[in-house]
Scaffold this motif. Structure first.
Motif, PDB file in Angstrom:
ATOM      1  N   TYR A 208       0.987  -0.965  -0.118  1.00 25.57           N
ATOM      2  CA  TYR A 208      -0.106  -0.030  -0.086  1.00 25.57           C
ATOM      3  C   TYR A 208       0.898   1.292   0.084  1.00 25.57           C
ATOM      4  O   TYR A 208       1.635   1.441   0.856  1.00 25.57           O
ATOM      5  CB  TYR A 208      -0.956   0.110   1.288  1.00 25.57           C
ATOM      6  CG  TYR A 208      -2.079   0.965   0.936  1.00 25.57           C
ATOM      7  CD1 TYR A 208      -3.246   0.279   0.394  1.00 25.57           C
ATOM      8  CD2 TYR A 208      -1.916   2.290   1.196  1.00 25.57           C
ATOM      9  CE1 TYR A 208      -4.431   1.487   0.238  1.00 25.57           C
ATOM     10  CE2 TYR A 208      -3.274   3.294   0.781  1.00 25.57           C
ATOM     11  CZ  TYR A 208      -4.245   2.428   0.430  1.00 25.57           C
ATOM     12  OH  TYR A 208      -5.517   3.457   0.295  1.00 25.57           O
ATOM     13  N   THR A 209       0.919   2.043  -0.954  1.00 25.94           N
ATOM     14  CA  THR A 209       1.845   3.312  -1.302  1.00 25.94           C
ATOM     15  C   THR A 209       1.077   4.434  -1.469  1.00 25.94           C
ATOM     16  O   THR A 209       0.031   4.682  -2.086  1.00 25.94           O
ATOM     17  CB  THR A 209       2.532   2.881  -2.774  1.00 25.94           C
ATOM     18  OG1 THR A 209       3.057   1.448  -2.617  1.00 25.94           O
ATOM     19  CG2 THR A 209       3.593   3.958  -2.908  1.00 25.94           C
ATOM     20  N   TYR A 210       1.704   5.145  -0.703  1.00 26.21           N
ATOM     21  CA  TYR A 210       1.255   6.620  -0.788  1.00 26.21           C
ATOM     22  C   TYR A 210       2.126   7.581  -1.497  1.00 26.21           C
ATOM     23  O   TYR A 210       3.291   7.358  -1.614  1.00 26.21           O
ATOM     24  CB  TYR A 210       1.370   7.265   0.852  1.00 26.21           C
ATOM     25  CG  TYR A 210       0.519   6.472   1.866  1.00 26.21           C
ATOM     26  CD1 TYR A 210      -0.992   6.775   1.897  1.00 26.21           C
ATOM     27  CD2 TYR A 210       0.945   5.417   2.292  1.00 26.21           C
ATOM     28  CE1 TYR A 210      -1.780   6.081   2.701  1.00 26.21           C
ATOM     29  CE2 TYR A 210       0.220   4.654   3.302  1.00 26.21           C
ATOM     30  CZ  TYR A 210      -1.205   4.904   3.442  1.00 26.21           C
ATOM     31  OH  TYR A 210      -2.121   4.182   4.387  1.00 26.21           O
ATOM     32  N   ASP A 211       1.639   8.518  -2.095  1.00 28.27           N
ATOM     33  CA  ASP A 211       2.462   9.667  -2.865  1.00 28.27           C
ATOM     34  C   ASP A 211       3.175   8.560  -4.127  1.00 28.27           C
ATOM     35  O   ASP A 211       4.237   8.942  -4.527  1.00 28.27           O
ATOM     36  CB  ASP A 211       3.439  10.142  -2.330  1.00 28.27           C
ATOM     37  CG  ASP A 211       2.875  11.373  -1.690  1.00 28.27           C
ATOM     38  OD1 ASP A 211       1.902  11.821  -2.024  1.00 28.27           O
ATOM     39  OD2 ASP A 211       3.187  11.990  -0.614  1.00 28.27           O
ATOM     40  N   TYR A 212       2.432   7.622  -4.596  1.00 31.39           N
ATOM     41  CA  TYR A 212       2.819   6.815  -5.741  1.00 31.39           C
ATOM     42  C   TYR A 212       3.514   7.602  -6.871  1.00 31.39           C
ATOM     43  O   TYR A 212       3.033   8.582  -7.407  1.00 31.39           O
ATOM     44  CB  TYR A 212       1.963   5.734  -6.232  1.00 31.39           C
ATOM     45  CG  TYR A 212       2.172   4.822  -7.151  1.00 31.39           C
ATOM     46  CD1 TYR A 212       2.737   3.407  -6.694  1.00 31.39           C
ATOM     47  CD2 TYR A 212       2.258   4.792  -8.521  1.00 31.39           C
ATOM     48  CE1 TYR A 212       3.217   2.544  -7.785  1.00 31.39           C
ATOM     49  CE2 TYR A 212       2.514   3.984  -9.456  1.00 31.39           C
ATOM     50  CZ  TYR A 212       3.009   2.671  -8.969  1.00 31.39           C
ATOM     51  OH  TYR A 212       3.343   1.797  -9.840  1.00 31.39           O
TER      52      TYR A 212
END
Length: 788
Positions: free
Chosen positions: A603-607
C-alpha cells in the motif's frame, strides 16, 4: 549473594573464553578454488561453523586434541585430527563428488546461491553460468524471474524500465556487487552488460537486507560479478541480425602473494534496423495515417565501449579484498522516435563519456573475532551531449521537409556534466554464536551543470543556470538471531535523508513561468522484520516493512532529452508484506525439484508514475496518490540427472488506484477510482527447457539445446474508465531457442541463438515495438586451470 554468584559465573566464562585458542583455516577444491558453505563440525562437541566466500573459517577452542569433520553437498566428507596449542592454521582440500570435466553439469546451482535462497527475504537467484554461451544481456536474463518484467523501449542499448511486483522505474534499485548503479552512466548499464561478466543475480522483492543501504521500496536487484578465483581468460565475439556485433573480454591474473589484476572489456554495436509497424506522418498535410504500415528503422544506431579495470590484493592478513580501479566508457545512441512511436526523428542523437574511479576493501575478523567490515566507494565524472539541430520534420518512410526553426523536437546542442558519488560501508558483528548485529550506511550525491548553446537564457531557460544537486543518505541497523536449527529472524531500522537544491517554478500566473533556486530537506524513518522457518523439505518466509523511496536525479532534473524535470516531487511511502512457501527435494539422487510461491501486499502513498505528454512524446514523473498492489507469483524448477532442466515462472498482480477523489481538496469521486494502473502488465509468465548431451562429440565435449517462451497478457495503456475505447496492448507470446557446443572441457565454445522465432509483434513500455525475429552466432574461448 546470588548477584555475587552471577558475577563469578560471568567472570569464569570470560576467563575461559580468553584461554581459548583461535583455529583459522581455508577449504579449497582440487583446483585450489575456495569452497563456500562447507560445514566444519567439532566431533563430540556442539561447536560448528561454515566457510565464507573465500573458503575461510574460524573456530575458538581450548587447547587440546580435536577431530574436525568437513562436509559439503558437492564434496566427499573428510575428517581431520588437529592439536590446538597457540594459533592453529590449517588448509583442507575436499574432493568433488562430480568430475571437473564437462561430463557432469551442475544445473541446480552453487551452494552460495542456495544459501541466499534460504534467507528470510523474498529473494530469487538467477544463475548466470548456463547463459555464458548465449548472447543474452542482463536485461534478458532478468526477465526469467517470477514477478520481474524488464521493459525495453527498442533494440540493443535502448532505455529500459524495471517492473517488480507492481513497482516500476526507480522504486526498484539496481546494484552491482552491493554498489548502487544509479550513477554508473549510460556507457555501462544493464542494457549493454553481457551475462559472461556475472556470477548470478539476486532479486529481493519488497523487503531487502540493510546491507544494500538503499531506499529500495520496490525491491533490490543485485548484479554479482564473477569473482576472481585464479588466472583466466574469457573472450567472446558474436554477430547477429540488424548488423549487431558484441565483443567481451575478461582477463584475470592472481599471483601467489595475492596480487590480482582484473580487466573486463565490452563492446556493442547495432544498426537496430529492424522493421516497425506504425502510423506515418503525411508531410504535405501534416496528419498521421489512419492505418499502420511496416517501415525499416533508419536512425537507431547504437554503440558503446567500456573497460573495467581493478588492481589489488586478495587473501592478505590485512585485507580479504583490497582493490582500486576505474571504469571508463563511451556511448553513441541515435534516437529514432519519441515515446509516441509515430513521432519520428532522422538526425537526433546522444553521446556520453564515463570515467569512474572506485575502491573496495573487505576484512573479516577486523581487530577482533567475528567483526566483519566492508566499504565500497566510487565517483563518476559523466559527460553527455544531446544533439538536435536539424531544421527538419521526418516520417517513417525517411522523407523529410524543412522547418522554419531548428530542432526536430526541442532544439538542442546541450552539454551536461553529471557528477555522481557513492560510499557504502557495512559493519557486522556475530556474538554468542546465534546473534549478530549489523550497521550500514549508504551515501550518494549528484550534481549537474547544463549548457545549451542553441537557446538564449530567458525566463524559460534560466533554470539551466541554477544548481541541480541532490544527496541521499540511508542509515540502517539490524539485529539477527539464528537458532542454528530450523529458524532465523531479523529486525531492522532505517533512517532516510535527502537534500535537494533545484530550480522550482514559483509563478502564480499560469501564463508565465518564473524559476527560483530552492533548497529542500526530508528525513523519514522506516522499520521491518523478516523471518524464516524450516520444516522437513519446506521453508516458510514472512517479511514486513514500512519503507520510503527517495527521489532520483532523473525524476527531479530530467535526462536532458525526452524525460522532463519535476522538482516538486514527494518521496514515496509504502507498507509492504511478503509471504512465501518453498519446497526443495531430491529424489533418488537423480531428481531435483524446487517450487516456491509467494503473496505480495503493498500500500503506497504518493506513488510516483510516469506519464506521456502526447503532443511532444516526452515523459515526466508525477505523484499519483494512494495505490494498492496485490498479487502472487510462483516459480518451479526440475532437474533430471543433471541433464534435463525444466523451469518456469508465473506472476499475477493487480495495481489498483486507491485515490478516491479528484484532488486532495475535492469531494468529487474520481472516475478512475479502483482502476488498474495503466501501462503495467498484470499477468505474465515464462518457461524454459534445456537438455545436455555429454560426450556426444567426444569425451571432453558437450552439446546443449534449449528453448524458452515468454507470455504477457493484454493490459491497458490508459485508464480503463476513461474514453469510449479501452486502449490495450494485445497478448504477446514469443519463442526463443539456442544450441551450443562446448569443446575441450569448455575451452572452445560455439552457439547459435534464435529470438522471437515466430516473428511476433512485441511491444513493451508505452507501446514501443521490440525487434522481430533475429539470429546470433557466438564464438567463445575460455581458459583457466580447470580446463587446461
Amino acid at each position: 549473594m546470588r548477584y555475587i554468584y552471577l558475577v563469578l559465573a560471568v567472570l569464569q566464562t570470560v576467563l575461559t573464553y580468553a584461554q581459548d585458542q583461535t583455529v583459522r583455516g581455508r577449504v579449497v577444491d582440487e583446483q585450489q578454488h575456495p569452497i563456500e558453505g562447507v560445514t566444519i563440525q567439532v566431533v563430540d562437541h556442539k561447536v560448528k561453523t561454515e566457510t565464507d566466500a573465500q573458503g575461510k573459517f574460524t573456530l575458538r577452542l581450548a587447547a587440546g586434541p580435536y577431530q574436525l569433520r568437513f562436509s559439503h553437498i558437492n564434496c566427499f566428507p573428510q575428517k581431520l585430527h588437529i592439536q590446538v596449542d597457540q594459533q592453529s592454521h590449517i588448509k583442507v582440500v575436499l574432493k568433488s563428488k562430480e568430475s571437473e570435466s564437462l561430463d557432469e553439469i551442475r544445473v541446480v546451482g552453487k551452494t552460495g546461491i542456495k544459501k541466499i535462497k534460504e534467507t528470510a527475504y523474498n529473494v530469487t537467484v538467477l544463475d548466470a553460468k548456463p547463459t555464458y554461451n548465449t548472447s543474452l544481456e542482463v536485461t534478458s536474463l532478468l526477465n526469467k524471474a517470477a514477478g520481474v518484467k524488464i521493459r525495453q523501449e527498442a533494440g540493443l542499448g535502448s532505455s529500459y524500465n524495471i517492473s517488480l511486483n507492481g513497482f516500476t522505474g526507480r522504486a526498484v534499485k539496481v546494484f552491482m556487487d552491493g554498489v548502487p548503479m544509479e550513477g554508473f552512466g549510460s556507457a555501462y548499464n544493464l542494457n549493454n552488460i553481457p551475462t559472461t561478466m556475472l556470477e548470478h543475480i539476486q532479486i529481493f522483492k519488497g523487503v531487502a537486507p540493510i546491507e544494500f543501504g538503499a531506499d529500495a521500496m520496490g525491491g533490490v536487484i543485485n548484479i554479482v560479478t564473477r569473482p576472481v578465483k585464479g588466472s583466466s581468460v574469457d573472450a567472446s565475439y558474436s554477430y547477429g541480425s540488424f548488423n549487431t556485433h558484441k565483443t567481451n573480454i575478461n582477463v584475470a591474473y592472481v599471483a601467489r602473494n595475492g596480487f590480482t589484476v582484473d580487466l573486463r572489456a565490452i563492446q556493442n554495436y547495432s544498426d537496430n534496423s529492424y522493421r516497425t509497424y506504425s502510423k506515418s506522418l503525411d508531410l504535405g498535410v501534416e496528419t498521421f495515417s489512419e492505418d499502420k504500415h511496416w517501415f525499416k528503422r533508419f536512425n537507431d544506431t547504437y554503440h558503446n565501449e567500456s573497460l573495467v579495470a581493478k588492481v589489488g590484493f586478495i587473501d592478505k592478513p590485512w585485507a580479504d579484498q583490497f582493490f582500486i580501479g576505474a571504469t571508463v566508457g563511451k556511448v553513441y545512441k541515435e534516437i529514432q522516435n519519441a515515446y509516441q512511436q509515430q513521432i519520428v526523428y532522422g538526425m537526433k542523437h546522444q553521446t556520453g563519456d564515463t570515467f569512474m574511479p572506485s575502491l573496495v576493501y573487505a576484512k573479516r575478523n577486523l581487530f577482533t573475532e567475528n567483526l566483519d567490515f566492508r566499504v565500497n566507494a566510487n565517483y563518476n565524472r559523466n559527460f553527455n551531449e544531446n544533439i538536435d539541430t536539424a531544421a527538419r520534420t521526418y516520417n517513417w518512410i525517411g522523407e523529410h521537409k524543412k522547418k522554419r526553426y531548428i530542432g526536430e523536437g526541442a532544439p538542442a546542442l546541450g552539454k551536461f556534466y553529471n557528477r555522481n558519488g557513492s560510499v557504502t560501508a557495512n559493519l557486522k558483528y556475530r556474538f554468542a554464536e546465534q546473534h549478530a548485529i549489523a550497521l550500514n550506511n549508504n551515501f550518494t550525491t549528484f550534481t549537474r551543470k547544463s549548457k545549451n548553446d542553441l537557446i538564449p537564457v530567458d525566463e524559460l531557460t534560466v533554470r539551466d543556470t541554477m544548481r541541480s544537486l541532490t544527496s541521499k543518505n540511508t542509515l540502517g541497523f539490524a539485529y539477527q538471531f539464528d537458532s542454528k536449527k530450523n529458524w532465523n529472524a531479523t529486525a531492522f531500522y532505517k533512517l532516510y535523508m535527502q537534500h535537494v537544491i533545484a530550480p522550482v517554478d514559483t509563478s502564480t500566473n499560469p501564463m508565465r513561468i518564473t524559476y527560483a533556486e530552492k533548497t529542500r530537506n526530508t528525513a523519514n524513518s522506516g522499520f521491518g522484520v523478516a523471518g524464516t522457518y524450516f520444516w522437513r523439505d519446506l521453508q516458510f518466509k514472512l517479511s514486513m516493512e514500512r519503507a520510503f523511496r527517495l527521489l532520483s536525479s532523473n525524476e527531479l532534473f530530467g535526462d536532458e532529452n525526452l524525460e522532463t524535470a519535476n522538482t516538486k516531487l514527494r518521496p514515496e511511502k509504502s507498507n509492504n508484506l511478503n509471504v512465501n512457501i518453498a519446497y526443495n527435494k531430491n529424489f533418488n539422487k537423480v531428481h531435483d525439484f524446487y517450487v516456491e510461491g509467494g503473496f505480495i501486499y503493498r500500500y503506497t502513498y504518493d506513488y510516483i508514475r510516469q506519464e506521456v505528454e502526447e503532443r511532444f512524446g516526452t515523459i515526466s514523473s508525477r505523484n499519483h496518490g494512494e495505490v494498492l498492489s496485490l498479487g502472487t507469483d510462483i516459480e518451479a524448477r526440475y532437474a533430471y540427472k543433471n541433464r534435463l532442466l525444466v523451469g518456469g515462472a508465473f506472476s499475477y498482480l493487480k495495481t489498483i488506484n486507491e485515490q478516491r477523489y479528484v484532488s486532495s481538496i475535492s469531494t468529487m469521486e474520481s472516475i478512475i477510482y479502483k482502476d488498474q494502473l495503466p501501462n503495467i502488465p498484470y499477468l505474465f509468465g515464462n518457461m524454459d527447457v534445456q537438455y545436455v548431451f555429454p560426450k556426444l562429440l567426444g569425451k571432453s565435449n558437450i552439446l546443449t539445446v534449449g528453448y524458452s517462451g515468454n507470455y504477457i497478457h493484454e493490459f491497458y495503456l490508459g485508464w480503463a474508465s476513461q474514453g469510449s475505447e479501452k486502449y490495450t496492448l494485445p497478448s504477446q507470446l514469443s519463442h526463443d531457442a539456442f544450441v551450443s557446443a562446448a569443446l575441450k572441457n569448455g575451452r572452445y565454445n560455439i552457439s547459435l541463438q534464435a529470438r522471437n522465432l515466430t516473428d511476433e509483434l512485441l511491444y513493451d513500455n508505452f507501446e514501443l515495438q521490440k525487434p522481430g525475429r533475429n539470429f546470433t552466432v557466438k564464438l567463445r574461448y575460455f581458459f583457466n586451470k580447470s580446463n587446461n
